[in-house]
Design a protein around this motif. Structure first.
Motif, PDB file in Angstrom:
ATOM      1  N   VAL A  44       2.224   1.671  -3.492  1.00 22.06           N
ATOM      2  CA  VAL A  44       1.165   2.175  -4.371  1.00 22.06           C
ATOM      3  C   VAL A  44       0.944   3.673  -4.128  1.00 22.06           C
ATOM      4  O   VAL A  44       0.751   4.453  -5.065  1.00 22.06           O
ATOM      5  N   SER A  45       1.012   4.066  -2.856  1.00 24.20           N
ATOM      6  CA  SER A  45       0.744   5.463  -2.486  1.00 24.20           C
ATOM      7  C   SER A  45       1.758   6.433  -3.072  1.00 24.20           C
ATOM      8  O   SER A  45       1.469   7.611  -3.225  1.00 24.20           O
TER       9      SER A  45
ATOM     10  N   ASP B 220       1.832   8.216 -10.927  1.00 23.26           N
ATOM     11  CA  ASP B 220       0.523   8.593 -11.477  1.00 23.26           C
ATOM     12  C   ASP B 220      -0.402   9.060 -10.365  1.00 23.26           C
ATOM     13  O   ASP B 220      -1.147  10.033 -10.500  1.00 23.26           O
ATOM     14  N   ARG B 221      -0.312   8.371  -9.226  1.00 21.88           N
ATOM     15  CA  ARG B 221      -1.160   8.761  -8.104  1.00 21.88           C
ATOM     16  C   ARG B 221      -0.780  10.142  -7.572  1.00 21.88           C
ATOM     17  O   ARG B 221      -1.632  10.963  -7.269  1.00 21.88           O
TER      18      ARG B 221
ATOM     19  N   TRP C 218       7.396  10.569 -15.390  1.00 24.39           N
ATOM     20  CA  TRP C 218       7.560   9.701 -14.219  1.00 24.39           C
ATOM     21  C   TRP C 218       9.023   9.515 -13.873  1.00 24.39           C
ATOM     22  O   TRP C 218       9.882   9.368 -14.748  1.00 24.39           O
TER      23      TRP C 218
ATOM     24  N   ARG D 123      -1.975  12.810  -9.962  1.00 25.30           N
ATOM     25  CA  ARG D 123      -3.411  13.064  -9.796  1.00 25.30           C
ATOM     26  C   ARG D 123      -3.656  13.901  -8.540  1.00 25.30           C
ATOM     27  O   ARG D 123      -4.428  14.843  -8.549  1.00 25.30           O
ATOM     28  N   LYS D 124      -2.963  13.546  -7.463  1.00 23.95           N
ATOM     29  CA  LYS D 124      -3.166  14.262  -6.198  1.00 23.95           C
ATOM     30  C   LYS D 124      -2.713  15.708  -6.292  1.00 23.95           C
ATOM     31  O   LYS D 124      -3.235  16.577  -5.614  1.00 23.95           O
TER      32      LYS D 124
ATOM     33  N   ASP E  92       0.834  -1.204   0.000  1.00 24.02           N
ATOM     34  CA  ASP E  92       0.000   0.000   0.000  1.00 24.02           C
ATOM     35  C   ASP E  92       0.871   1.257   0.000  1.00 24.02           C
ATOM     36  O   ASP E  92       0.562   2.246  -0.680  1.00 24.02           O
TER      37      ASP E  92
ATOM     38  N   VAL F  96      -2.227  12.846 -15.731  1.00 25.76           N
ATOM     39  CA  VAL F  96      -1.212  11.802 -15.632  1.00 25.76           C
ATOM     40  C   VAL F  96      -0.338  11.841 -16.879  1.00 25.76           C
ATOM     41  O   VAL F  96      -0.830  11.724 -18.001  1.00 25.76           O
TER      42      VAL F  96
ATOM     43  N   SER G 166       4.745   4.017 -11.925  1.00 28.26           N
ATOM     44  CA  SER G 166       3.337   4.128 -11.541  1.00 28.26           C
ATOM     45  C   SER G 166       3.044   3.289 -10.305  1.00 28.26           C
ATOM     46  O   SER G 166       3.850   2.438  -9.901  1.00 28.26           O
ATOM     47  N   SER G 167       1.882   3.508  -9.739  1.00 27.99           N
ATOM     48  CA  SER G 167       1.449   2.683  -8.605  1.00 27.99           C
ATOM     49  C   SER G 167       1.458   1.211  -8.985  1.00 27.99           C
ATOM     50  O   SER G 167       1.901   0.358  -8.208  1.00 27.99           O
TER      51      SER G 167
END
Ligand SMILES: [Zn+2]
Length: 289
Positions: A238-239, A243-244, A258, A247-248, A235, A253, A262-263
């Protein structure tokens, strides 16, 4: 993650420093944007403009070790900060066993706000990082609650923190094997299939490999890795996917920008490391990561 209270800890693998507090920690989107470029990166000094090759951190070796009292697993119950010694000892214990005499010990240094390093002056904003010039992993412990759990929305927990430290030690292993220098000599590379991203994904994979072996040594301070621990480590990976974070931070994206993967890529390689337990399988270069 459970600890053996009777196991020995080796605080000599730790250091501390910094904490001048002159530079305030920013917040919100600005912080995310900085992290977008630097999170879990290597050598932030290049980007911060403060790097001088061979620069010695101020006060190096003279400051008292803030972890000197962390001498056993039981110390973690008395002072939670001692968990950083446990992560560091466990990760280095694995790699020194796996690499034998090719392994050289690194140091974990924690700081508050800012610190002078062999890679230049760093602030908390860059997040945890590894500096190859002084073979040290640097982190401001407030990162875990404020950023990882806070802004980045990870579940957190000890296994998530240990994953971050193990990722940085993955860069140390890459420094020792020479792959880091090989990639960095080609200049800064971004993009989904770049060598820069492959370097980061390999560090994730190495973190997964360590997690698999964290309980191998019967004298290890870490006595169990549960499914929940693995889930929390993944997790966390992933966080911190590019890409995440893109987005945040409110943008679209853009895989060409990068730096870490990516996650999905980070999840895949952390899980690959854990499922195989074999660093040879962390062939993120030229594998269509
Ligand atoms: Zn990294």
């Amino acid at each position: 993650m459970q600890y053996n209270s009777g196991a020995q800890l080796d605080p000599s693998q730790m250091g501390g420093g910094g904490g001048g507090g002159r530079i305030a920690v920013g917040g919100g989107v600005g912080l995310i944007v900085v992290l977008l470029a630097l999170f879990l990166g290597i050598d932030p000094g290049v980007i911060l403009g403060g790097a001088q090759q061979g620069q010695q951190p101020s006060g190096r070796g003279s400051a008292p070790n803030p972890y000197a009292h962390c001498t056993s697993g039981a110390s973690i119950e008395q002072d939670r900060n001692c968990r950083f010694v446990a992560y560091t000892n466990s990760v280095q214990g694995y790699w020194s066993q796996a690499m034998g005499q090719n392994y050289q010990r690194a140091t974990t240094k924690t700081f508050d706000s800012q610190i002078s390093t062999g890679c230049g002056t760093a602030t908390s904003q860059v997040g945890p990082f590894y500096c190859p010039n002084d073979m040290t992993v640097y982190l401001d412990p407030t990162f875990f609650d404020q950023m990882l759990k806070g802004e980045l929305g990870a579940q957190g927990g000890d296994a998530a923190e240990a994953y971050v430290i193990a990722h940085e030690y993955g860069h140390h292993v890459q420094n020792l094997t020479g792959v880091m220098e090989k990639v960095q000599s080609q200049g800064r590379q971004t993009g989904q299939n770049s060598a820069g991203v492959a370097l980061e994904l390999q560090a994730d994979c190495y973190a997964g490999v360590w997690l698999k072996h964290a309980t191998d040594d019967p004298h290890s301070v870490i006595t169990s890795i549960t499914q929940d621990d693995l889930n929390r480590a993944i997790d966390a990976a992933v966080s911190v996917g590019d890409d995440r974070i893109q987005r945040k931070s409110g943008g679209g994206v853009n895989p060409d920008a990068w730096t870490h993967g990516s996650s999905a890529q980070r999840k895949k390689w952390t899980a690959t490391g854990f499922s195989t337990g074999d660093p040879q399988r962390c062939n993120t270069f030229g594998s269509g990561a």
